[in-house]
Write a protein that holds these residues in place. Structure first.
Motif, PDB file in Angstrom:
ATOM      1  N   ALA A  65       0.821  -1.216   0.000  1.00  0.00           N
ATOM      2  CA  ALA A  65       0.000   0.000   0.000  1.00  0.00           C
ATOM      3  C   ALA A  65       0.853   1.264   0.000  1.00  0.00           C
ATOM      4  CB  ALA A  65      -0.940   0.002   1.202  1.00  0.00           C
ATOM      5  N   ILE A  66       2.065   1.149   0.486  1.00  0.00           N
ATOM      6  CA  ILE A  66       2.976   2.295   0.488  1.00  0.00           C
ATOM      7  C   ILE A  66       3.626   2.463  -0.893  1.00  0.00           C
ATOM      8  CG2 ILE A  66       5.173   3.140   1.442  1.00  0.00           C
ATOM      9  CD1 ILE A  66       4.254   1.808   4.122  1.00  0.00           C
ATOM     10  N   ARG A  67       3.906   1.348  -1.560  1.00  0.00           N
ATOM     11  CA  ARG A  67       4.656   1.400  -2.819  1.00  0.00           C
ATOM     12  C   ARG A  67       3.800   1.371  -4.086  1.00  0.00           C
ATOM     13  NH1 ARG A  67      10.021   0.657  -2.730  1.00  0.00           N
ATOM     14  NH2 ARG A  67       9.975  -0.203  -4.829  1.00  0.00           N
ATOM     15  N   LEU A  68       2.587   0.854  -3.992  1.00  0.00           N
ATOM     16  CA  LEU A  68       1.782   0.596  -5.183  1.00  0.00           C
ATOM     17  C   LEU A  68       0.404   1.247  -5.079  1.00  0.00           C
ATOM     18  CD1 LEU A  68       2.548  -3.211  -5.438  1.00  0.00           C
ATOM     19  CD2 LEU A  68       3.155  -1.533  -7.172  1.00  0.00           C
ATOM     20  N   PRO A  69      -0.254   1.419  -6.226  1.00  0.00           N
ATOM     21  CA  PRO A  69      -1.660   1.844  -6.168  1.00  0.00           C
ATOM     22  C   PRO A  69      -2.481   0.811  -5.400  1.00  0.00           C
ATOM     23  CG  PRO A  69      -0.809   2.026  -8.403  1.00  0.00           C
ATOM     24  CD  PRO A  69       0.236   1.298  -7.594  1.00  0.00           C
ATOM     25  N   ARG A  70      -3.475   1.282  -4.699  1.00  0.00           N
ATOM     26  CA  ARG A  70      -4.262   0.404  -3.831  1.00  0.00           C
ATOM     27  C   ARG A  70      -4.919  -0.747  -4.577  1.00  0.00           C
ATOM     28  NH1 ARG A  70      -3.504   5.140  -2.678  1.00  0.00           N
ATOM     29  NH2 ARG A  70      -5.069   6.675  -3.060  1.00  0.00           N
ATOM     30  N   TRP A  71      -5.474  -0.455  -5.738  1.00  0.00           N
ATOM     31  CA  TRP A  71      -6.159  -1.508  -6.490  1.00  0.00           C
ATOM     32  C   TRP A  71      -5.188  -2.603  -6.923  1.00  0.00           C
ATOM     33  CZ3 TRP A  71      -4.895  -2.736 -11.474  1.00  0.00           C
ATOM     34  CH2 TRP A  71      -4.132  -1.793 -12.182  1.00  0.00           C
ATOM     35  N   VAL A  72      -3.938  -2.245  -7.161  1.00  0.00           N
ATOM     36  CA  VAL A  72      -2.931  -3.246  -7.550  1.00  0.00           C
ATOM     37  C   VAL A  72      -2.664  -4.189  -6.389  1.00  0.00           C
ATOM     38  CG1 VAL A  72      -0.528  -3.588  -8.252  1.00  0.00           C
ATOM     39  CG2 VAL A  72      -1.887  -1.767  -9.308  1.00  0.00           C
ATOM     40  N   VAL A  73      -2.526  -3.639  -5.193  1.00  0.00           N
ATOM     41  CA  VAL A  73      -2.268  -4.458  -4.004  1.00  0.00           C
ATOM     42  C   VAL A  73      -3.408  -5.453  -3.793  1.00  0.00           C
ATOM     43  CG1 VAL A  73      -1.937  -4.422  -1.497  1.00  0.00           C
ATOM     44  CG2 VAL A  73      -0.900  -2.648  -2.917  1.00  0.00           C
ATOM     45  N   VAL A  74      -4.628  -4.957  -3.835  1.00  0.00           N
ATOM     46  CA  VAL A  74      -5.794  -5.815  -3.599  1.00  0.00           C
ATOM     47  C   VAL A  74      -5.872  -6.905  -4.668  1.00  0.00           C
ATOM     48  CG1 VAL A  74      -8.312  -5.877  -3.497  1.00  0.00           C
ATOM     49  CG2 VAL A  74      -7.060  -4.039  -2.349  1.00  0.00           C
ATOM     50  N   VAL A 105     -11.777 -18.067  -0.428  1.00  0.00           N
ATOM     51  CA  VAL A 105     -10.433 -17.538  -0.185  1.00  0.00           C
ATOM     52  C   VAL A 105     -10.264 -16.201  -0.905  1.00  0.00           C
ATOM     53  CG1 VAL A 105      -7.968 -17.907  -0.676  1.00  0.00           C
ATOM     54  CG2 VAL A 105      -9.339 -19.760   0.293  1.00  0.00           C
ATOM     55  N   PHE A 106     -10.714 -16.143  -2.165  1.00  0.00           N
ATOM     56  CA  PHE A 106     -10.584 -14.913  -2.940  1.00  0.00           C
ATOM     57  C   PHE A 106     -11.349 -13.763  -2.287  1.00  0.00           C
ATOM     58  CE2 PHE A 106     -11.871 -11.995  -6.338  1.00  0.00           C
ATOM     59  CZ  PHE A 106     -10.615 -11.630  -6.825  1.00  0.00           C
ATOM     60  N   VAL A 107     -12.590 -14.007  -1.907  1.00  0.00           N
ATOM     61  CA  VAL A 107     -13.403 -12.961  -1.264  1.00  0.00           C
ATOM     62  C   VAL A 107     -12.755 -12.526   0.047  1.00  0.00           C
ATOM     63  CG1 VAL A 107     -15.637 -12.496  -0.157  1.00  0.00           C
ATOM     64  CG2 VAL A 107     -15.555 -13.623  -2.394  1.00  0.00           C
ATOM     65  N   GLY A 108     -12.256 -13.476   0.810  1.00  0.00           N
ATOM     66  CA  GLY A 108     -11.579 -13.139   2.065  1.00  0.00           C
ATOM     67  C   GLY A 108     -10.323 -12.315   1.842  1.00  0.00           C
ATOM     68  N   MET A 109      -9.561 -12.663   0.813  1.00  0.00           N
ATOM     69  CA  MET A 109      -8.353 -11.903   0.501  1.00  0.00           C
ATOM     70  C   MET A 109      -8.690 -10.492   0.038  1.00  0.00           C
ATOM     71  SD  MET A 109      -5.445 -13.262   1.165  1.00  0.00           S
ATOM     72  CE  MET A 109      -4.419 -12.169   0.186  1.00  0.00           C
ATOM     73  N   VAL A 110      -9.724 -10.358  -0.784  1.00  0.00           N
ATOM     74  CA  VAL A 110     -10.141  -9.017  -1.227  1.00  0.00           C
ATOM     75  C   VAL A 110     -10.551  -8.184  -0.013  1.00  0.00           C
ATOM     76  CG1 VAL A 110     -11.910  -7.723  -2.486  1.00  0.00           C
ATOM     77  CG2 VAL A 110     -10.779  -9.668  -3.582  1.00  0.00           C
ATOM     78  N   ALA A 111     -11.384  -8.750   0.836  1.00  0.00           N
ATOM     79  CA  ALA A 111     -11.853  -8.015   2.015  1.00  0.00           C
ATOM     80  C   ALA A 111     -10.689  -7.641   2.936  1.00  0.00           C
ATOM     81  CB  ALA A 111     -12.897  -8.840   2.770  1.00  0.00           C
ATOM     82  N   GLY A 112      -9.845  -8.613   3.237  1.00  0.00           N
ATOM     83  CA  GLY A 112      -8.730  -8.353   4.146  1.00  0.00           C
ATOM     84  C   GLY A 112      -7.735  -7.349   3.601  1.00  0.00           C
ATOM     85  N   SER A 113      -7.386  -7.486   2.343  1.00  0.00           N
ATOM     86  CA  SER A 113      -6.417  -6.553   1.767  1.00  0.00           C
ATOM     87  C   SER A 113      -7.018  -5.153   1.623  1.00  0.00           C
ATOM     88  CB  SER A 113      -5.859  -7.069   0.438  1.00  0.00           C
ATOM     89  OG  SER A 113      -6.886  -7.347  -0.482  1.00  0.00           O
ATOM     90  N   CYS A 114      -8.313  -5.068   1.332  1.00  0.00           N
ATOM     91  CA  CYS A 114      -8.977  -3.752   1.284  1.00  0.00           C
ATOM     92  C   CYS A 114      -8.914  -3.064   2.647  1.00  0.00           C
ATOM     93  CB  CYS A 114     -10.437  -3.893   0.850  1.00  0.00           C
ATOM     94  SG  CYS A 114     -10.676  -4.053  -0.919  1.00  0.00           S
ATOM     95  N   VAL A 115      -9.158  -3.803   3.693  1.00  0.00           N
ATOM     96  CA  VAL A 115      -9.120  -3.222   5.042  1.00  0.00           C
ATOM     97  C   VAL A 115      -7.718  -2.727   5.373  1.00  0.00           C
ATOM     98  CG1 VAL A 115      -9.285  -3.775   7.510  1.00  0.00           C
ATOM     99  CG2 VAL A 115     -11.093  -4.498   5.935  1.00  0.00           C
ATOM    100  N   VAL A 116      -6.711  -3.554   5.110  1.00  0.00           N
ATOM    101  CA  VAL A 116      -5.335  -3.161   5.432  1.00  0.00           C
ATOM    102  C   VAL A 116      -4.924  -1.936   4.615  1.00  0.00           C
ATOM    103  CG1 VAL A 116      -2.902  -3.866   5.380  1.00  0.00           C
ATOM    104  CG2 VAL A 116      -4.655  -5.470   6.168  1.00  0.00           C
ATOM    105  N   VAL A 117      -5.208  -1.953   3.319  1.00  0.00           N
ATOM    106  CA  VAL A 117      -4.858  -0.824   2.459  1.00  0.00           C
ATOM    107  C   VAL A 117      -5.577   0.450   2.916  1.00  0.00           C
ATOM    108  CG1 VAL A 117      -5.149   0.078   0.114  1.00  0.00           C
ATOM    109  CG2 VAL A 117      -4.221  -2.204   0.459  1.00  0.00           C
ATOM    110  N   ALA A 118      -6.847   0.340   3.264  1.00  0.00           N
ATOM    111  CA  ALA A 118      -7.599   1.500   3.722  1.00  0.00           C
ATOM    112  C   ALA A 118      -7.013   2.072   5.009  1.00  0.00           C
ATOM    113  CB  ALA A 118      -9.068   1.125   3.919  1.00  0.00           C
TER     114      ALA A 118
END
Length: 133
Positions: A65-74, A105-118
């Motif tokens: 999230a520090i190095r990349l656009p948020r959507w890329v990380v997610v 797993v995919f939905v969980g990863m999207v949700a979790g990574s969105c929270v961390v990035v936010a």
């Protein structure tokens, strides 16, 4: 052009490290445990494996999230982790239900990574949590 090259390299590194987190913490363990008294079957993962994997994924999402656009990380983390998980699931599956697990797993990863990035973007004062770079 240099920024695009860095973005691609960072995204590939993030994908590789995300896959490595799966394999190093959980991908190697396919053994279920059976309680001798109750006959209950648990596993294959131990709680310490899940905690270790999640902590690694959180660190990767923070750095990403520090190095990349948020959507890329997610996108990168969600796809990479789901593919790694699916490779193990397909190899050990006795039926087609691994696909349901992959979706979860995919939905969980999207949700979790969105929270961390936010959270990272909020702490850094970057404005909108999931838009832009």
């Amino acid at each position: 052009m240099v920024n695009q090259a860095r973005l691609v390299v960072d995204a590939v590194v993030l994908a590789g490290l995300t896959i490595a987190a799966w394999w190093l913490w959980m991908g190697w363990d396919t053994t279920y445990q059976v309680d001798a008294v109750t006959g209950a079957r648990t596993g294959p993962y131990e709680p310490w494996q899940v905690v270790g994997c999640v902590l690694c994924l959180v660190v990767l999402a923070v750095v990403g999230a520090i190095r990349l656009p948020r959507w890329v990380v997610v996108l990168v983390m969600s796809v990479a982790f789901t593919v790694a998980w699916s490779m193990t699931a397909i190899a050990t599956a006795t039926g087609p239900l691994w696909g349901v697990g992959a979706l979860m797993v995919f939905v969980g990863m999207v949700a979790g990574s969105c929270v961390v990035v936010a959270v990272v973007r909020k702490v850094r004062g970057d404005g909108k949590a999931l838009s832009g770079t």
